[in-house]
Structures are given as C-alpha cells and as structure tokens.
Design a protein around this motif. Structure first.
Motif, PDB file in Angstrom:
ATOM      1  N   SER A  90       0.773  -1.161  -0.028  1.00  0.00           N
ATOM      2  CA  SER A  90      -0.042   0.016   0.022  1.00  0.00           C
ATOM      3  C   SER A  90       0.757   1.555  -0.064  1.00  0.00           C
ATOM      4  O   SER A  90       0.546   2.306  -0.549  1.00  0.00           O
ATOM      5  N   SER A  91       1.839   1.167   0.693  1.00  0.00           N
ATOM      6  CA  SER A  91       2.904   2.239   0.518  1.00  0.00           C
ATOM      7  C   SER A  91       3.811   2.217  -0.604  1.00  0.00           C
ATOM      8  O   SER A  91       4.891   3.138  -0.541  1.00  0.00           O
ATOM      9  N   LYS A  92       3.602   1.462  -1.348  1.00  0.00           N
ATOM     10  CA  LYS A  92       4.457   1.427  -2.768  1.00  0.00           C
ATOM     11  C   LYS A  92       5.773   1.076  -2.560  1.00  0.00           C
ATOM     12  O   LYS A  92       6.928   1.343  -3.479  1.00  0.00           O
ATOM     13  N   GLU A  93       6.147   0.176  -1.481  1.00  0.00           N
ATOM     14  CA  GLU A  93       7.673   0.029  -1.185  1.00  0.00           C
ATOM     15  C   GLU A  93       7.788  -1.435  -1.974  1.00  0.00           C
ATOM     16  O   GLU A  93       9.188  -1.745  -2.162  1.00  0.00           O
ATOM     17  N   LEU A  94       6.763  -2.112  -2.495  1.00  0.00           N
ATOM     18  CA  LEU A  94       7.028  -3.605  -3.292  1.00  0.00           C
ATOM     19  C   LEU A  94       6.470  -3.581  -4.497  1.00  0.00           C
ATOM     20  O   LEU A  94       5.224  -2.728  -4.684  1.00  0.00           O
ATOM     21  N   SER A  95       7.107  -4.049  -5.284  1.00  0.00           N
ATOM     22  CA  SER A  95       6.606  -4.197  -6.754  1.00  0.00           C
ATOM     23  C   SER A  95       5.867  -5.624  -6.756  1.00  0.00           C
ATOM     24  O   SER A  95       5.649  -6.209  -5.656  1.00  0.00           O
ATOM     25  N   LEU A  96       4.971  -6.054  -7.864  1.00  0.00           N
ATOM     26  CA  LEU A  96       4.065  -6.928  -7.943  1.00  0.00           C
ATOM     27  C   LEU A  96       5.090  -8.172  -8.014  1.00  0.00           C
ATOM     28  O   LEU A  96       4.668  -9.164  -6.944  1.00  0.00           O
ATOM     29  N   GLU A  97       6.210  -8.230  -8.415  1.00  0.00           N
ATOM     30  CA  GLU A  97       7.107  -9.400  -8.445  1.00  0.00           C
ATOM     31  C   GLU A  97       7.694  -9.744  -7.180  1.00  0.00           C
ATOM     32  O   GLU A  97       7.721 -10.897  -6.503  1.00  0.00           O
ATOM     33  N   GLU A  98       8.037  -8.377  -6.327  1.00  0.00           N
ATOM     34  CA  GLU A  98       8.626  -8.856  -4.725  1.00  0.00           C
ATOM     35  C   GLU A  98       7.616  -9.089  -4.070  1.00  0.00           C
ATOM     36  O   GLU A  98       7.670  -9.994  -2.850  1.00  0.00           O
TER      37      GLU A  98
END
Length: 248
Positions: A90-98
């Motif tokens: 939600s905080s945009k720290e992770l990509s979809l792959e991660e």
C-alpha cells in the motif's frame, strides 16, 4: 488499463489463502485482498471469503477466480507477515514481483512449535487453569499430567483419524478416565477442577473469537459457520466427559 491482471489476482489470492489457512478472520482477509488489488491500480476489486473458500475478481465484469480452503490451523505469525507485506504494498515499497516472492516465502514458513513443546505448554496451562478456577494446589500436578495426556491424545488422534471433532471426543474421554483414576487413588481432591483445567487446551478459543468478530463485522455466513464449528468442538469435548461420567 492495468497490466498484469492475472499476476495481481494471483498475489491477492495467495495473500488471502495464507491468511485464511492461518486462522485470520474472514473480514480481515477480504480487506487485505481489496487493499492489495487497489494498490496495484485495480479500481473496483470484489472479494468474498468464507471459511472454506475465497472468491475474487478485479471488477464486476471480469471473470471470477475461486480458491478452495481444505485445511485451517492457527499461525498468527503468518497473518502478521501477510499484513506487513500488505502495508508495504500500500505504501508502494514493493513491486508486484517482490510481493509475490515474499508471499510465497511466507506460505512456505513452518513456525509451528515441536509437538513436545505444545504438550508441555498444554500441561502447564492445564494446571494454571485449575488454580484459576479455584482449585487447590494439591490438584495442580494431577491437572498438569491429565492435561498433557489429553492434549497428546488429541494430537495423536488428529493424525490417524480424519473425522473432525472425533479427536477431541476421544481426548476428552482420556481426560475424564485419568482424572477419575487420580481421584480414586487419592492423587488429587476435586475431580471437577482437574477436568476443567485439563480440557481448556482443547477448547476452540480462536474459533469462538473469530466467529464473534465476523458477526460483528456483518459477515453472517462466516460468523455462523465458525460458531457452528466451535459449538461442535465444544460439544465433542463435553460428550467425551459425559461418557466417562455415565459409566463411573
């Protein structure tokens, strides 16, 4: 247009499956799946969760995906880990792959304590519950032994009998018989206090809590089904003790 729709769906379903199998409330599972999908750009995700299945779609017009949940246990560490991953998404720290990789790692985690640790903990808890329910210290050691034997029996029967509630029923019979034997040989004073303490590790506390929380959140199907499961487990425990009392 959102890219990688199928991958987003897979991530959401994996997160929901891990949480539901680990004992999370159904409303929490739905909320987490919706938040993850929204974080990846899905405008109107739809999720519906019951204790035995997950239905999810990224919109009202897209095809719906379904995941069947056959086994459920209690692993709140996994629930916490998935919640943490969801917040990072939600905080945009992770990509979809991660996110997919981390969720797969959580799914493979085995944080269940060894059986002997569980039995030891159940034994100590049984003795403490006996004291809490105003039993005497003379009944502490008998409750520890009876509780440990009863929990061991439940673990054993769960492995060899696939019928739900049957293991709790047989374990409670063991508890009743052993408690009566201890009272008969004067190793303990109050039969009821020993039995009450010994059956407490078998009581479905998490199911009862989740059933109430789901009902309060408006999830009537999940709340009632979990409540029924908790009732049947409690009935099996009570029936086992009643069988012993009927023949002594």
């Amino acid at each position: 247009m959102v890219d990688n729709k199928n991958e987003i769906i897979k991530v959401c379903l994996l997160a929901g499956k891990v949480m539901l199998q680990s004992g999370a409330e159904t409303y929490r599972v739905e909320d987490t799946m919706v938040r993850i999908a929204a974080s990846f750009g899905i405008d109107n995700p739809q999720s519906y969760v019951t204790p035995t299945g997950i239905i999810f779609s990224i919109s009202e017009t897209e095809s719906t995906k379904f995941v069947r949940i056959l086994e459920r246990s209690t692993d709140l560490h996994k629930v916490t880990e998935v919640n943490s991953i969801s917040r990072r998404i939600s905080s945009k720290e992770l990509s979809l792959e991660e996110a997919s990789r981390l969720l797969k790692e959580v799914d493979q985690l085995k944080h269940v304590y060894p059986t002997y640790i569980q039995i030891l903990a159940a034994s100590i808890v049984s003795g403490c519950f006996t004291i809490m329910f105003q039993g005497g210290w003379v009944d502490f050691i008998p409750s520890v032994i009876v509780g440990g034997v009863g929990f061991s029996a439940m673990v054993y029967f769960h492995k060899i009998v696939e019928i739900r509630f049957f293991a709790e029923f047989l374990a409670s019979i063991f508890i009743g018989l052993l408690a009566y034997l201890f009272i008969d040989i004067r190793f303990g004073l109050e039969l009821d206090k020993i039995i009450i303490g010994a059956v407490m590790p078998l009581v479905p506390g998490l199911l009862i809590t989740n059933a109430v929380r789901d009902l309060m959140a408006g999830h009537l199907v999940s709340g009632l089904s979990k409540g029924a499961e908790a009732f049947l487990t409690a009935f099996a425990i009570g029936a086992g003790i009643a069988v012993v009392f009927a023949f002594i």
